[in-house]
Design an enzyme around this catalytic site. Structure first.
Site, PDB file in Angstrom:
ATOM      1  N   GLY A 136       0.843  -1.195   0.000  1.00  0.00           N
ATOM      2  CA  GLY A 136       0.000   0.000   0.000  1.00  0.00           C
ATOM      3  C   GLY A 136       0.877   1.243   0.000  1.00  0.00           C
ATOM      4  O   GLY A 136       2.048   1.196   0.396  1.00  0.00           O
ATOM      5  N   GLY A 151      -0.583  -5.011   0.401  1.00  0.00           N
ATOM      6  CA  GLY A 151      -1.728  -4.657  -0.441  1.00  0.00           C
ATOM      7  C   GLY A 151      -1.795  -5.472  -1.724  1.00  0.00           C
ATOM      8  O   GLY A 151      -2.882  -5.732  -2.248  1.00  0.00           O
ATOM      9  N   GLU A 160       4.206  -6.657   7.084  1.00  0.00           N
ATOM     10  CA  GLU A 160       3.652  -5.531   7.854  1.00  0.00           C
ATOM     11  C   GLU A 160       4.273  -5.369   9.242  1.00  0.00           C
ATOM     12  O   GLU A 160       4.377  -4.244   9.739  1.00  0.00           O
ATOM     13  CB  GLU A 160       2.133  -5.682   8.008  1.00  0.00           C
ATOM     14  CG  GLU A 160       1.341  -5.408   6.749  1.00  0.00           C
ATOM     15  CD  GLU A 160       1.273  -6.602   5.821  1.00  0.00           C
ATOM     16  OE1 GLU A 160       1.924  -7.639   6.110  1.00  0.00           O
ATOM     17  OE2 GLU A 160       0.590  -6.508   4.790  1.00  0.00           O
ATOM     18  N   ASP A 210      -2.602  -7.583   6.996  1.00  0.00           N
ATOM     19  CA  ASP A 210      -3.997  -7.163   6.828  1.00  0.00           C
ATOM     20  C   ASP A 210      -4.447  -7.497   5.413  1.00  0.00           C
ATOM     21  O   ASP A 210      -3.953  -8.465   4.840  1.00  0.00           O
ATOM     22  CB  ASP A 210      -4.155  -5.668   7.192  1.00  0.00           C
ATOM     23  CG  ASP A 210      -3.406  -4.752   6.238  1.00  0.00           C
ATOM     24  OD1 ASP A 210      -2.480  -5.228   5.550  1.00  0.00           O
ATOM     25  OD2 ASP A 210      -3.740  -3.558   6.167  1.00  0.00           O
ATOM     26  N   THR A 243     -30.419 -20.658  26.872  1.00  0.00           N
ATOM     27  CA  THR A 243     -29.645 -21.353  27.898  1.00  0.00           C
ATOM     28  C   THR A 243     -30.637 -22.051  28.813  1.00  0.00           C
ATOM     29  O   THR A 243     -31.450 -21.378  29.467  1.00  0.00           O
ATOM     30  CB  THR A 243     -28.825 -20.347  28.724  1.00  0.00           C
ATOM     31  OG1 THR A 243     -28.013 -19.592  27.833  1.00  0.00           O
ATOM     32  CG2 THR A 243     -27.932 -21.070  29.725  1.00  0.00           C
ATOM     33  N   LYS A 300     -28.940 -17.326  37.093  1.00  0.00           N
ATOM     34  CA  LYS A 300     -29.683 -18.380  36.387  1.00  0.00           C
ATOM     35  C   LYS A 300     -28.726 -19.504  35.960  1.00  0.00           C
ATOM     36  O   LYS A 300     -28.987 -20.685  36.164  1.00  0.00           O
ATOM     37  CB  LYS A 300     -30.370 -17.775  35.157  1.00  0.00           C
ATOM     38  CG  LYS A 300     -30.933 -18.808  34.194  1.00  0.00           C
ATOM     39  CD  LYS A 300     -31.428 -18.198  32.883  1.00  0.00           C
ATOM     40  CE  LYS A 300     -31.651 -19.303  31.852  1.00  0.00           C
ATOM     41  NZ  LYS A 300     -32.102 -18.820  30.569  1.00  0.00           N
TER      42      LYS A 300
HETATM   43  P1  NAD Z   1     -35.522 -11.897  26.705  1.00  0.00           P
HETATM   44  O1  NAD Z   1     -36.374 -12.027  27.906  1.00  0.00           O
HETATM   45  O2  NAD Z   1     -35.136 -10.553  26.219  1.00  0.00           O
HETATM   46  O3  NAD Z   1     -36.209 -12.684  25.480  1.00  0.00           O
HETATM   47  C1  NAD Z   1     -37.009 -13.833  25.601  1.00  0.00           C
HETATM   48  C2  NAD Z   1     -38.203 -13.647  24.678  1.00  0.00           C
HETATM   49  O4  NAD Z   1     -38.964 -14.831  24.649  1.00  0.00           O
HETATM   50  C3  NAD Z   1     -39.136 -12.534  25.140  1.00  0.00           C
HETATM   51  O5  NAD Z   1     -39.303 -11.577  24.102  1.00  0.00           O
HETATM   52  C4  NAD Z   1     -40.425 -13.246  25.461  1.00  0.00           C
HETATM   53  O6  NAD Z   1     -41.585 -12.475  25.191  1.00  0.00           O
HETATM   54  C5  NAD Z   1     -40.331 -14.451  24.567  1.00  0.00           C
HETATM   55  N1  NAD Z   1     -41.188 -15.572  24.987  1.00  0.00           N
HETATM   56  C6  NAD Z   1     -41.443 -16.021  26.230  1.00  0.00           C
HETATM   57  N2  NAD Z   1     -42.286 -17.068  26.180  1.00  0.00           N
HETATM   58  C7  NAD Z   1     -42.562 -17.280  24.879  1.00  0.00           C
HETATM   59  C8  NAD Z   1     -43.356 -18.224  24.180  1.00  0.00           C
HETATM   60  N3  NAD Z   1     -44.056 -19.177  24.812  1.00  0.00           N
HETATM   61  N4  NAD Z   1     -43.434 -18.138  22.833  1.00  0.00           N
HETATM   62  C9  NAD Z   1     -42.744 -17.183  22.170  1.00  0.00           C
HETATM   63  N5  NAD Z   1     -41.975 -16.263  22.786  1.00  0.00           N
HETATM   64  C10 NAD Z   1     -41.880 -16.322  24.112  1.00  0.00           C
HETATM   65  O7  NAD Z   1     -34.220 -12.777  26.997  1.00  0.00           O
HETATM   66  P2  NAD Z   1     -32.853 -12.770  26.197  1.00  0.00           P
HETATM   67  O8  NAD Z   1     -31.877 -11.902  26.883  1.00  0.00           O
HETATM   68  O9  NAD Z   1     -33.128 -12.588  24.750  1.00  0.00           O
HETATM   69  O10 NAD Z   1     -32.351 -14.267  26.474  1.00  0.00           O
HETATM   70  C11 NAD Z   1     -32.874 -15.379  25.767  1.00  0.00           C
HETATM   71  C12 NAD Z   1     -32.054 -16.610  26.132  1.00  0.00           C
HETATM   72  O11 NAD Z   1     -30.680 -16.370  25.827  1.00  0.00           O
HETATM   73  C13 NAD Z   1     -32.097 -16.966  27.609  1.00  0.00           C
HETATM   74  O12 NAD Z   1     -32.154 -18.373  27.710  1.00  0.00           O
HETATM   75  C14 NAD Z   1     -30.789 -16.431  28.161  1.00  0.00           C
HETATM   76  O13 NAD Z   1     -30.317 -17.142  29.268  1.00  0.00           O
HETATM   77  C15 NAD Z   1     -29.884 -16.630  26.977  1.00  0.00           C
HETATM   78  N6  NAD Z   1     -28.710 -15.723  26.937  1.00  0.00           N
HETATM   79  C16 NAD Z   1     -28.857 -14.385  27.168  1.00  0.00           C
HETATM   80  C17 NAD Z   1     -27.752 -13.558  27.140  1.00  0.00           C
HETATM   81  C18 NAD Z   1     -27.879 -12.070  27.384  1.00  0.00           C
HETATM   82  O14 NAD Z   1     -26.854 -11.416  27.570  1.00  0.00           O
HETATM   83  N7  NAD Z   1     -29.063 -11.513  27.335  1.00  0.00           N
HETATM   84  C19 NAD Z   1     -26.489 -14.098  26.871  1.00  0.00           C
HETATM   85  C20 NAD Z   1     -26.360 -15.456  26.592  1.00  0.00           C
HETATM   86  C21 NAD Z   1     -27.507 -16.271  26.640  1.00  0.00           C
END
Ligand code: NAD
Length: 647
Positions: free
Chosen positions: A68, A117, A140, A148, A444, A594
């Site tokens: 480059g 480049g 580089e 890069d 999860t 959790k």
């Molecule tokens: P969230 O509460 O924002 O989203 C969950 C969604 O599921 C909600 O919008 C809710 O209305 C919907 N829901 C509940 N019951 C339902 C049903 N019967 N049918 C359809 N939709 C339904 O939670 P999130 O932060 O998006 O997390 C989701 C998953 O990801 C969890 O298991 C959490 O442990 C995991 N997780 C979250 C993070 C984080 O940083 N937020 C990181 C890694 C893993």
């Protein structure tokens, strides 16, 4: 389109779009204007039915393109103006990705010096041609940059540890080595190139390239591979330096000499990039994005200005690097690869031509699921979503029920709060899904629920996967999550392209439930190390030890962990983390609780003794349910400890 400038010639010739670099006196060094001209030509030819293929070549015998054009960057950088360089790199990398992903064949003819480049131009296209004069290198690190233009991807793909060797020493590859290391596809004697170009322009058929190719010349690197693998397998730069010092061969001495010329910080980051590429799913966009994190910081924080001064401007070849070869702090390298805010790379969307679009039902469109579904839609998939709350997302169709979202889908993805909800949603949608479809749960949940749902899905003729994620909401938005996947290999292969869109890494962990097992074990370690890091900071405070000193020691000593090095719980110390944002959650303490409860349930079910996990769970339970931890980041344990004594 025909465009002639003094630097580049762009024209149509028969069935070929032709790009010729015309700066032989400057070894065809690539300027910003040349990058933009190449990009514009490629975009022009994309939909031009007359253009069947593209040829890239360069005038002069000495070089295809020696790198480059960095002198302008240096002049501006010295005045504290960094945006010009950053813009150049962003535009160049976007053009590199376009070359790599171009839907028509591109042949590059790389004679002489093909470096930096130049590798970005000739190293990613579909037909990479080398001749006897070819000398390819990624030098580089010698000017305080890192490999890069997507070069880090080529290095990571080279056999064994040749990538580390080539990236750190800047060693040159002749044609045999270039083929062996995966930087080229065809060796064709240069005397045959002009005739071949004429044939290609006349026929538009790239078949003529393979027909003109001759057997690859010998590769000296292939014969040195065993020694290189042994010397360059170290985890960190210091390990490689020690291995080279301990070896008595001439080869090791020469390699050590090469390393002692180059910027230690650049070499440490290069190593880290190659390791990250190999651990994740390799792709040009992710490689360029990682490289850009470094180049964005290269002027104000790296050794680039000093490197260019010493090698190009003053030519004293005596650069004063920031760090010694054997003393690059781990945190310094990690800092150069932190995400860059507000200046991410943008790429051309060729998905309409390229993606095999899948029909996807996405259930659970919350903080995580919403952006994940949108990323899939943006990549060209046909996504229909459902959530019990009213959620509307650009590009994602809305279904009236989970069953409606799942019907006829190739893949159904769930991202739900817990195992009970997952089981009830699964019971509803599994009967509606078509045979052979993938049921992909990314929530999860506990291992038992994951395995029960997988058994029901398998009995209904589906391919079940449990694929919990790490990376948080930021990772969900940026498409950089890590997926830990349980389930059979066929399902994993089907879902792999989706993991590559939503994330940067997916690991197949074995049978159903193993994804959840991996996630729970990982997060149990995370909970324990975060508490240990926080209590140690609080102790250090009370002993009168400065927090910065504490970080500098621990982040490079045996107490280091992700909690300390990457997500430091002390405000103003280490890379940016939620501690610097008043502990607003990246990863909420509630979610950590959790996960620790899931770990306890799994340990009880499996009769495993997990005293540290238990203790961490009890502390987070108190923090969230009795104190002020709810809604705060899980690293807010530090102010909690700060405020307390032993009682
Ligand atoms: P969230 O509460 O924002 O989203 C969950 C969604 O599921 C909600 O919008 C809710 O209305 C919907 N829901 C509940 N019951 C339902 C049903 N019967 N049918 C359809 N939709 C339904 O939670 P999130 O932060 O998006 O997390 C989701 C998953 O990801 C969890 O298991 C959490 O442990 C995991 N997780 C979250 C993070 C984080 O940083 N937020 C990181 C890694 C893993």
């Amino acid at each position: 389109m025909t465009a002639e400038t003094t630097e580049i010639s762009i024209r149509r010739e028969g069935r070929a779009g032709r790009i010729t670099l015309t700066r032989p006196k400057a070894l065809n060094a690539l300027s910003h204007a040349m990058c933009l001209a190449i990009e514009a030509a490629l975009l022009d030819w994309l939909d031009d039915p007359e253009v069947a293929l593209v040829l890239i070549d360069a005038e002069g015998e000495r070089a295809f393109c020696a790198g480059g054009d960095i002198t302008a960057m240096y002049d501006e950088g010295r005045r504290g103006a960094y945006e010009g360089a950053r813009q150049f790199w962003r535009d160049e990398y976007r053009m590199n990705a376009l070359l790599a992903e171009y839907p028509k064949p591109i042949a590059a003819f790389a004679q002489g010096f093909t470096m930096g480049g130049g590798v970005g131009l000739a190293g990613h296209v579909s037909h990479r041609i080398v001749g006897d004069s070819t000398q390819i290198a990624m030098p580089e690190c010698g000017i305080g940059l890192v490999p890069d233009v997507g070069g880090s991807l080529l290095l990571a793909r080279a056999p064994g540890r040749l990538g580390e060797y080539l990236g750190l020493t800047a060693a040159r590859m002749g044609p045999g080595d270039a083929l062996h290391c995966g930087f080229a596809d065809h060796y064709i004697p240069e005397t045959a190139w002009e005739t071949l170009k004429t044939t290609l322009a006349e026929t538009g058929d790239p078949e003529a390239i393979a027909a003109a190719a001759r057997p690859a010349p010998e590769s000296p690197l292939a014969t040195q591979q065993a020694e290189i693998d042994a010397l360059f397998s170290g985890e960190r730069l210091i390990d490689i330096v020690n291995a080279l010092k301990a070896s008595e061969t001439e080869f090791a001495a020469a390699a050590l000499k090469a390393l002692s010329r180059n910027a230690p910080l650049s070499m440490a980051v290069t190593l880290e990039m190659l390791h990250r590429h190999r651990a994740g799913s390799l792709d040009i966009r992710k490689a360029l994005a990682l490289e850009y994190r470094f180049t964005h910081r290269a002027l104000p924080e790296g050794d680039f200005l000093e490197g260019v001064r010493a090698q190009v401007i003053d030519k004293d070849r005596a650069p004063k690097w920031q760090h010694a070869l054997d003393a690059v702090p781990l945190a310094a390298a990690a800092k150069m690869l932190q995400p860059v805010r507000d200046a991410e790379l943008a790429f051309h969307d060729l998905s309409a031509q390229e993606t095999h679009a899948m029909k996807i039902g996405f259930i659970g469109l919350g903080n995580m699921g919403g952006p994940m579904a949108q990323n899939l839609a943006k990549a060209g998939h046909d996504v229909t979503g459902f959530d019990t709350q009213t959620v509307t997302l650009d590009g994602v169709a809305t279904a009236a029920s989970a069953t409606e979202a799942a019907r006829d889908a190739d893949v159904v993805i769930t991202m739900l709060p817990n195992g009970e909800i997952l089981k009830s949603v699964a019971a509803e949608v599994i009967p509606a899904m078509k045979a052979g479809a993938v049921f992909l749960d990314c929530s999860t949940v506990d291992v038992d629920s994951a395995r029960a749902v997988a058994a029901d899905a398998a009995a209904a003729g589906l391919l079940p996967l449990d694929a919990p994620v790490s990376g948080g909401t930021g990772g969900a938005q940026a498409g950089t999550l890590t997926f830990m996947v349980g389930g059979d290999a066929a399902g994993f292969e089907t879902a792999k392209p989706l993991f590559d869109i939503m994330g940067s890494k997916s690991v197949h962990c074995g049978a159903s439930g193993n994804g959840q097992a991996a996630k729970i074990c990982n997060n149990m370690i995370l909970g324990v190390t975060m508490i240990a890091t926080c209590e140690a900071f609080a102790l250090a405070d009370k002993l009168g030890l400065d927090r910065q000193a504490m970080f500098d020691v621990v982040s490079t000593s045996s107490g280091q962990s992700w909690s300390m090095n990457t997500y430091c719980p002390a405000p103003g110390i280490g890379p940016k983390s939620p501690a610097d944002n008043d502990y607003k959650p990246g990863f909420a303490a509630d979610l950590m609780l959790k996960d620790l409860r899931l770990a306890r349930a799994a340990a009880e079910g499996a009769d495993a003794d997990t005293p540290m996990g238990q203790a961490a769970m009890a502390l987070y339970a108190r923090f969230v349910e009795e104190e002020d931890g709810a809604g705060r980041d899980f690293s807010a344990m530090l102010p909690r400890f700060e405020a307390r004594g032993r009682g």
